[in-house]
Design an enzyme around this catalytic site. Structure first.
Site, mmCIF file in Angstrom:
data_model
loop_
_atom_site.group_PDB
_atom_site.id
_atom_site.type_symbol
_atom_site.label_atom_id
_atom_site.label_comp_id
_atom_site.label_asym_id
_atom_site.label_seq_id
_atom_site.Cartn_x
_atom_site.Cartn_y
_atom_site.Cartn_z
ATOM 1 N N ASP A 1 37.847 46.082 33.656
ATOM 2 C CA ASP A 1 37.869 45.308 34.894
ATOM 3 C C ASP A 1 36.494 44.684 35.099
ATOM 4 O O ASP A 1 35.550 45.369 35.511
ATOM 5 C CB ASP A 1 38.221 46.187 36.088
ATOM 6 C CG ASP A 1 38.279 45.405 37.391
ATOM 7 O OD1 ASP A 1 38.378 44.165 37.325
ATOM 8 O OD2 ASP A 1 38.216 46.031 38.464
ATOM 9 N N HIS B 1 42.303 45.562 35.897
ATOM 10 C CA HIS B 1 41.990 45.726 37.312
ATOM 11 C C HIS B 1 43.077 46.520 38.033
ATOM 12 O O HIS B 1 42.783 47.418 38.824
ATOM 13 C CB HIS B 1 41.827 44.358 37.978
ATOM 14 C CG HIS B 1 41.494 44.431 39.426
ATOM 15 N ND1 HIS B 1 40.299 44.961 39.895
ATOM 16 C CD2 HIS B 1 42.194 44.064 40.538
ATOM 17 C CE1 HIS B 1 40.274 44.909 41.220
ATOM 18 N NE2 HIS B 1 41.416 44.377 41.629
ATOM 19 N N TRP C 1 36.418 34.328 41.070
ATOM 20 C CA TRP C 1 37.718 34.633 41.662
ATOM 21 C C TRP C 1 37.793 34.120 43.102
ATOM 22 O O TRP C 1 38.786 33.540 43.515
ATOM 23 C CB TRP C 1 37.965 36.132 41.626
ATOM 24 C CG TRP C 1 38.905 36.656 42.669
ATOM 25 C CD1 TRP C 1 38.656 37.585 43.629
ATOM 26 C CD2 TRP C 1 40.285 36.280 42.871
ATOM 27 N NE1 TRP C 1 39.754 37.807 44.410
ATOM 28 C CE2 TRP C 1 40.776 37.025 43.964
ATOM 29 C CE3 TRP C 1 41.140 35.382 42.230
ATOM 30 C CZ2 TRP C 1 42.079 36.897 44.436
ATOM 31 C CZ3 TRP C 1 42.442 35.249 42.710
ATOM 32 C CH2 TRP C 1 42.901 35.997 43.783
ATOM 33 N N ASP D 1 40.872 48.430 44.694
ATOM 34 C CA ASP D 1 40.675 47.065 45.179
ATOM 35 C C ASP D 1 40.396 47.125 46.691
ATOM 36 O O ASP D 1 39.631 47.964 47.147
ATOM 37 C CB ASP D 1 41.908 46.213 44.826
ATOM 38 C CG ASP D 1 41.727 44.730 45.068
ATOM 39 O OD1 ASP D 1 41.171 44.053 44.198
ATOM 40 O OD2 ASP D 1 42.129 44.251 46.142
ATOM 41 N N TRP D 2 41.025 46.251 47.494
ATOM 42 C CA TRP D 2 40.819 46.273 48.946
ATOM 43 C C TRP D 2 41.292 47.583 49.567
ATOM 44 O O TRP D 2 40.907 47.920 50.692
ATOM 45 C CB TRP D 2 41.526 45.089 49.602
ATOM 46 C CG TRP D 2 40.602 43.940 49.872
ATOM 47 C CD1 TRP D 2 40.411 42.825 49.096
ATOM 48 C CD2 TRP D 2 39.739 43.769 51.008
ATOM 49 N NE1 TRP D 2 39.490 41.991 49.673
ATOM 50 C CE2 TRP D 2 39.066 42.539 50.858
ATOM 51 C CE3 TRP D 2 39.471 44.543 52.142
ATOM 52 C CZ2 TRP D 2 38.136 42.074 51.777
ATOM 53 C CZ3 TRP D 2 38.549 44.075 53.072
ATOM 54 C CH2 TRP D 2 37.892 42.858 52.882
#
Length: 308
Positions: free
Chosen positions: A252, A282, A166, A125-126
């Protein structure tokens, strides 16, 4: 700028998270005082190999709780920080106090203050949006990268419809349901106390500015403020000869296909034993954390580096 600190009582008796807290100060001249950044530090401190596990949004180092002991137990030092605005780290009240660059600056100061060397980056993710930049801009400190459900967007390609949905949701919902978001991003059913652990850093909405703003900070147009630096990072990554492993999950919708992009564009990905973790959502650390940890250990052992 208002700095918030989550009361330590919120973190008492979290399931599966026995790690001692560690703190380092990060910041620069733009802030009236240094910010306190929390991190987990497990495994032998004198190990020549450091594994840096970077979480994304809206999680914290708790996400890696099942992976940390396995990698540390294999003999490697494991560092898992909480990004500013998350976990046990300081949080800023104002959303505009956060930017892509500020997170990069805080992480850069973090690895330099701890003088982390010979780093294997583990990111999702980030954690990847930041970690891939971080590695490209500090390539002398990194020796390997393994990535899951992430990427390094420049805004030159349109975002997926799933991401846009999202992004819109995150900016319009009155109360951001952190624990429920984690639950919805997993294939496995999370126990109530685990969901509560993801809510623990955020006593109320005022603590969630970083979680709120992160989706808006993803570059979605070529003129995004972060686009030039991300393009420059890609120039480094497209020459990256060091080992690079993808361990994406199979369920995901936001990052689907991102592993193929990384494998195609990064030379160090050639010949690696890339894997699709299944079934995994995810937040693959919840669904397949143990398997990813095993892959991390194998990846390090199969790709030794000469450490002087």
């Amino acid at each position: 700028m208002t700095i918030l600190q989550t009361p330590e009582t919120r973190f008492a008796n979290l399931p599966g998270y026995p790690f001692a807290p560690n703190y380092v100060s990060v910041g620069d001249g733009a802030y009236p005082r240094q910010l306190r950044m929390h991190y987990v530090d497990e495994g032998p401190r004198d190990s020549t190999e450091t594994v840096l596990m970077l979480h994304g949004e809206p999680t914290w180092s708790y996400l890696y709780r099942n992976m940390i002991p396995m990698v540390a137990g294999a003999g490697y030092r494991v560092i898992a920080p909480d990004l500013i605005g998350f976990g046990k780290s300081d949080k800023l009240l104002e959303q505009d106090a956060y930017s892509y660059q500020s997170h990069i600056d805080w992480l850069t100061m973090f690895i330099k203050t701890l003088d982390l060397q010979h780093i294997t980056l583990v990111c999702q993710d980030w954690g990847g949006l930041l970690g891939l930049r971080l590695a490209a801009e500090n390539s002398d400190r990194f020796v390997r990268i393994t990535a899951s459900n992430t990427g390094l967007p420049t805004g030159d390609q349109p975002p997926s419809e799933a991401f846009l949905q999202w992004q819109a949701f995150s900016q319009t919902i009155a109360s951001l349901p952190i624990g429920s978001l984690i639950r919805m991003g997993c294939v496995t059913k999370l126990p109530a106390d685990v969901i509560a652990a993801y809510d623990a850093p955020f006593p109320d909405e005022t603590y969630k500015a970083a979680s709120r703003i992160f989706p808006k900070l993803v570059p979605t147009s070529p003129d995004d403020p972060a686009a030039p630096a991300n393009r420059a990072a890609w120039q480094v990554l497209m020459q990256w000869q060091k080992p690079f492993l993808t361990c994406f999950s199979d369920r995901d919708p936001i990052t689907a296909g991102g592993d193929r992009v990384l494998q195609k564009l990064i030379p160090g990905a050639q010949g690696q034993s890339h894997v699709t973790l299944s079934p995994g959502g995810h937040f693959v650390q919840e669904d397949k954390g143990e398997e990813w940890a095993e892959r991390v250990v194998r990846f390090i052992r199969e790709n030794p580096v000469n450490i002087v």
